[in-house]
Scaffold this motif. Structure first.
Motif, short mmCIF file in Angstrom:
data_model
loop_
_atom_site.label_atom_id
_atom_site.label_comp_id
_atom_site.label_asym_id
_atom_site.label_seq_id
_atom_site.Cartn_x
_atom_site.Cartn_y
_atom_site.Cartn_z
N THR A 66 0.85 -1.43 0.21
CA THR A 66 0.30 -0.07 0.00
C THR A 66 0.92 0.74 0.18
OG1 THR A 66 -1.73 1.07 0.94
CG2 THR A 66 0.05 0.00 2.61
N ASN A 67 0.06 2.42 -0.66
CA ASN A 67 0.91 3.94 0.16
C ASN A 67 1.81 3.65 0.86
OD1 ASN A 67 -0.78 4.56 0.68
ND2 ASN A 67 -1.67 6.04 -1.06
N VAL A 68 1.49 3.62 1.75
CA VAL A 68 2.00 5.00 3.33
C VAL A 68 1.18 3.63 4.32
CG1 VAL A 68 -0.18 6.17 3.69
CG2 VAL A 68 2.25 6.71 4.71
N LEU A 69 1.98 3.30 5.74
CA LEU A 69 1.71 2.36 6.69
C LEU A 69 1.64 3.20 7.93
CD1 LEU A 69 2.24 -1.50 5.96
CD2 LEU A 69 0.32 -0.33 6.28
N SER A 70 0.79 3.42 8.94
CA SER A 70 1.57 4.13 10.04
C SER A 70 1.09 3.57 10.91
CB SER A 70 0.69 5.13 9.79
OG SER A 70 0.45 6.13 8.93
N PHE A 71 2.04 3.73 11.87
CA PHE A 71 2.18 2.50 13.24
C PHE A 71 2.23 3.37 14.61
CE2 PHE A 71 3.82 -0.28 9.87
CZ PHE A 71 2.49 -1.65 9.83
N PRO A 72 1.37 4.12 14.91
CA PRO A 72 0.91 4.80 16.22
C PRO A 72 1.91 3.68 17.61
CG PRO A 72 -0.91 4.30 15.78
CD PRO A 72 -0.01 3.06 14.66
N ALA A 73 3.19 4.65 18.64
CA ALA A 73 4.04 4.57 19.39
C ALA A 73 2.15 3.37 20.91
CB ALA A 73 4.80 5.06 19.53
#
Length: 155
Positions: A66-73
């Protein structure tokens, strides 16, 4: 002051001039638009489609890149924190298809990912509307055209 760690693992990203500065200005615009604290830590991976597909499968149970992945702390982290990963091939193809400069599309994806680190989402129309409004303001600060204007019928 915030800390940004940038890792570039796909050589295609060499066409993106000064990835560190692109990240810093994108996060600053997003942070100022949200009026978020100026303290935190983000790690950014400018990776390959294969790397992002692997992360997507292992961490989200979804197939393909996918274009972007985000993983919050974890919530106990002070300030804002988390990881953002971008897939070169997907991002480049999207930019080309939309007639955008790669750097401008990357800035949009970084702002988008940064908002996810702050708990914003787009699972329903109301959430998407709020998130897109913040993205639009941040991108305007960066001098980038509204990526949602064509969809909304705005010239």
């Amino acid at each position: 002051m915030s800390a940004i760690n940038v890792t570039v693992s796909d050589t295609g990203w060499s066409s993106l001039t000064d990835a560190d500065a692109v990240c810093a200005e994108s996060f600053t615009a997003a942070r100022e638009t949200m009026d978020a604290a100026d303290r935190g830590h983000v790690s950014v991976l400018f990776g390959s489609d294969a790397e992002i597909a692997d992360l997507n499968a292992r961490l989200r149970g979804k197939e393909g890149p996918t274009n972007v992945l985000s993983f919050p702390a974890h919530e106990s982290a002070q300030g804002w924190a988390g990881d953002i990963a971008l897939a070169y091939g997907v991002t480049r193809a999207e930019a080309e298809a939309a007639g955008l400069a790669l750097a401008d599309h990357v800035r949009h994806l970084l702002v988008h990912g940064f908002l996810h680190l702050h708990g914003y989402d787009h699972r329903n129309d109301d959430e998407a509307e709020v998130m897109e409004a913040i993205e639009r303001r941040a991108l305007q600060m960066l001098g980038i055209a509204d990526p949602y204007a064509a969809r909304d019928g705005v010239a």
